[in-house]
Design an enzyme around this catalytic site. Structure first.
Site, mmCIF file in Angstrom:
data_model
loop_
_atom_site.group_PDB
_atom_site.id
_atom_site.type_symbol
_atom_site.label_atom_id
_atom_site.label_comp_id
_atom_site.label_asym_id
_atom_site.label_seq_id
_atom_site.Cartn_x
_atom_site.Cartn_y
_atom_site.Cartn_z
ATOM 1 N N ASP A 291 0.856 -1.177 0.000
ATOM 2 C CA ASP A 291 0.000 0.000 0.000
ATOM 3 C C ASP A 291 0.904 1.243 0.000
ATOM 4 O OD1 ASP A 291 -2.126 1.734 0.030
ATOM 5 O OD2 ASP A 291 -3.237 0.643 1.551
ATOM 6 N N GLU A 484 -11.129 6.521 3.708
ATOM 7 C CA GLU A 484 -10.197 5.855 4.637
ATOM 8 C C GLU A 484 -10.428 6.298 6.084
ATOM 9 O OE1 GLU A 484 -6.220 5.110 3.127
ATOM 10 O OE2 GLU A 484 -6.849 5.655 1.114
HETATM 11 C C1 BGC Z 1 -5.207 3.007 0.158
HETATM 12 C C2 BGC Z 1 -5.254 1.955 -0.940
HETATM 13 C C3 BGC Z 1 -5.060 2.592 -2.282
HETATM 14 C C4 BGC Z 1 -3.771 3.393 -2.275
HETATM 15 C C5 BGC Z 1 -3.446 4.044 -3.605
HETATM 16 C C6 BGC Z 1 -4.015 3.935 0.025
HETATM 17 O O1 BGC Z 1 -4.133 5.026 0.875
HETATM 18 O O2 BGC Z 1 -5.189 2.364 1.410
HETATM 19 O O3 BGC Z 1 -6.465 1.257 -0.871
HETATM 20 O O4 BGC Z 1 -5.070 1.620 -3.284
HETATM 21 O O5 BGC Z 1 -3.867 4.409 -1.290
HETATM 22 O O6 BGC Z 1 -4.277 5.108 -3.864
#
Ligand code: BGC
Length: 589
Positions: A291, A484
């Site tokens: 991630d 998030e």
């Molecule tokens: C998220 C992921 C995402 C990534 C890229 C992260 O903050 O947890 O789910 O794919 O960002 O954007």
């Protein structure tokens, strides 16, 4: 591309092409393949200079010209650089098209996963995967960081709307359907030599992201997101592993670990689950992509962080900052054999395997011929169908719904009634989303106006400050967009302003319909009696016409709750034996 080597021979078996190519690569070229850099963190020329294997647009990572042609030009620019390197290894560009190609203005935005969970319709979800694949491929993009496969165990989690259901079977089935929609070669499609998948899905976040405990997060103000769970192995296997077993058996080729931890061990450092279980026991043949900047969370010391992650099983490191420092540390670590060279070869082999499976070596530039598919009528019709099927009718008294087309006076209230931003939620143009309408589409209000009969007067007041009394009032309330851990919320009650809006509209409506836009069930127990009908619309995306379709009875309400609806915050996270306000599976016809 330079011709002549086995890896460049379209007719050679993929395994031979990979072996040949790997044998030609220097350490620097191998390490370059193992990083994925945010497009904002890399300058023109650097893909070529550092042999970079992958670039991404994270949430909000759009080009200055945020149009389909602007995207195509940006992605093709990076690709052209990659093809100019010594070995001409094509680049893989990734994006979070979690409800359509959301960062791009003009894309079709589908309901977020929680709404699709209520549809319980794998065929629909699969078709959404296919449509999303077309919209990203049209801009040269082959990789989608979706779907989230976990079941949220605590709806206070800000990523609940990115999940399909609290029921792990529903979640697994729909996640697999979506992945197959993204990956399956369309019937009329002529694949490149050796191409086995159309675009690349990424089941995420491995393992336990939706099961963390409140207050365990160490990131910013987050509470659940990126937190920890104290749990035994048998429970991990039964609560979190099944969707991955299913995804791997159905051809998953990229999986993203979770920022979160199990028993205090960050998943990005967890070699048992990443290497022994995922790659070993489950036989996952694809690549593990970290991630964003998750590797840097493992240690303040970059060298140690990289060694830990790669040795735990990370094949590609997603970063937005200082990729040159990270490349240096990786090279040092391999030269000192703190990362075994065989581990690097394994990672690069997996990455090349995915690139060949996508046909990138023979067809690196996506399918610009698909640009007309972006935001096309056909895709918007599909999204509208998905909206209709995702709606859950929670209450319907006094025959309030369906609304008659010619009823005289119809009042609509709530700023969210007229905003594609509010109805799309997070991951829409920007990472967090916004109430502003950045995406073209049809708002709920516009959908209502389009379907109301000629004898119906539709009046709209965001503030609900009407004078008379309407035959029917419609009030749209709910959550402001978030993404998030920013959406981790202790209290899921409606805002004071929303409660007042509903109370006010009660006074101005003979019959009142409340529509809730939210990423999860909210505590509405005290407000339910104020409206005659209640519709949970989740985060439907750009096609608000689908809400109107059901309100006016052109289509029935068929959605069923994929999450139980708590009566009060005392029931969150849910305890067995709690009596929900509306149980899992509830939904009036
Ligand atoms: C998220 C992921 C995402 C990534 C890229 C992260 O903050 O947890 O789910 O794919 O960002 O954007």
């Amino acid at each position: 591309m330079k011709q002549g080597h086995t890896y460049q021979d379209s007719q050679a078996p993929i395994i031979e092409r990979i072996r040949d190519l790997l044998g030609r690569m220097t350490l620097v070229e191998k390490i370059g393949q193992m990083v994925q850099i945010s497009k904002d963190g890399i300058q023109p020329g650097e893909v070529k200079q550092y042999f970079i294997g992958s670039v991404l647009s994270a949430g909000g990572g759009f080009p200055a010209d945020n149009t389909p042609t602007g995207w195509l030009a940006m992605v093709n620019g990076f690709q052209a650089e990659a093809l100019e390197t010594r070995l001409g290894i094509p680049l893989l560009y990734g994006v979070d098209a979690v409800h359509g190609h959301g960062n791009m203005v003009g894309a079709t935005i589908f309901p977020h996963q929680i709404g699709l969970g209520a549809s319980r319709n794998p065929d629909l979800v699969r078709r959404i995967g296919e449509a999303t694949a077309r919209e990203i491929l049209a801009t040269g993009i082959h990789w989608n960081f979706a779907p989230v496969v976990v079941s949220a165990q605590d709806i206070r989690w800000g990523r609940t709307y990115e999940t399909y259901s609290e029921d792990i079977c529903i979640a697994s089935e729909l996640a697999t359907a979506y992945m197959l929609g993204l990956q399956s070669l369309p019937q009329d499609f002529e694949p490149a030599p050796g191409q086995t998948i159309y675009t690349l899905a990424t089941p995420k976040h491995f393992l336990g992201d939706g099961g963390t405990e409140w207050g365990t997060s160490t990131t910013g103000d987050y509470q659940l997101d990126q937190g920890d769970r104290t749990i035994g192995e048998a429970d991990v296997r039964s609560l979190f592993l099944p969707p991955y077993q299913q995804a791997v058996s159905q051809g998953a080729l990229s999986i993203m670990p979770s920022y979160s931890s199990l028993n205090g061990i960050k998943m990005h450092a967890n070699s048992y689950w990443l290497t022994d279980v995922l790659k070993g026991e489950l036989g996952f043949p694809g690549l593990i992509i970290s991630d964003l900047n998750a590797v840097q969370q493992l240690s303040d010391d970059c060298y140690e962080a990289v060694v830990t992650a790669v040795n735990a099983g990370m094949d590609m490191l997603m970063i937005s900052l200082d990729f040159k420092g990270l490349l240096n540390q990786m090279r040092r670590a391999v030269e000192k054999e703190d990362i075994p060279p065989a581990r690097v070869d394994d990672a690069v082999r997996r990455i090349l395997h995915v690139k060949f499976a996508l046909g990138l070596f023979d067809r690196p530039f996506g399918d610009p011929g698909l640009q007309e598919a972006i935001g096309s009528d056909a895709h918007r019709q599909l999204a509208r169908e998905a909206v209709r099927e995702s709606l859950v009718l929670l209450k319907n008294e006094a025959e309030t719904l369906p609304i008659s087309r010619d009823l005289g006076l119809l009042y609509v209230a709530g700023a969210k009634a007229d905003s594609t931003g509010s109805q799309s939620g997070g991951w829409t143009v920007t990472w967090q989303g916004t109430n502003a309408s950045l995406q073209p589409g049809t708002t709920i209000l516009e959908g209502i106006r389009a379907l109301a009969g000629p004898d119906t007067t539709v009046e709209y007041q965001p503030s609900g400050e009407f004078k008379g009394i309407a035959d029917v009032g419609i009030v749209v309330v709910g959550e402001n967009p978030y993404a998030e851990g920013v959406g981790d919320r202790e209290d899921l009650g409606l805002s004071h302003a929303d409660i007042q809006l509903i109370e006010g509209m009660r006074e101005h409506s003979k019959r009142l319909v409340a529509i809730l836009l939210s990423g999860r069930p909210m505590i509405i127990t005290d407000q339910v009696p104020l409206a005659d009908a209640w519709v949970a619309a989740w985060l439907p995306g750009t096609e608000g016409g689908g809400v109107a379709d059901a309100l006016f009875g052109d289509y029935p309400f068929t959605g069923r709750l994929a999450y139980a609806w708590p009566r009060s915050m005392d029931q969150v996270p849910r305890n067995d034996g709690d009596e929900a306000l509306y149980p899992l599976g509830y939904g009036l016809p």
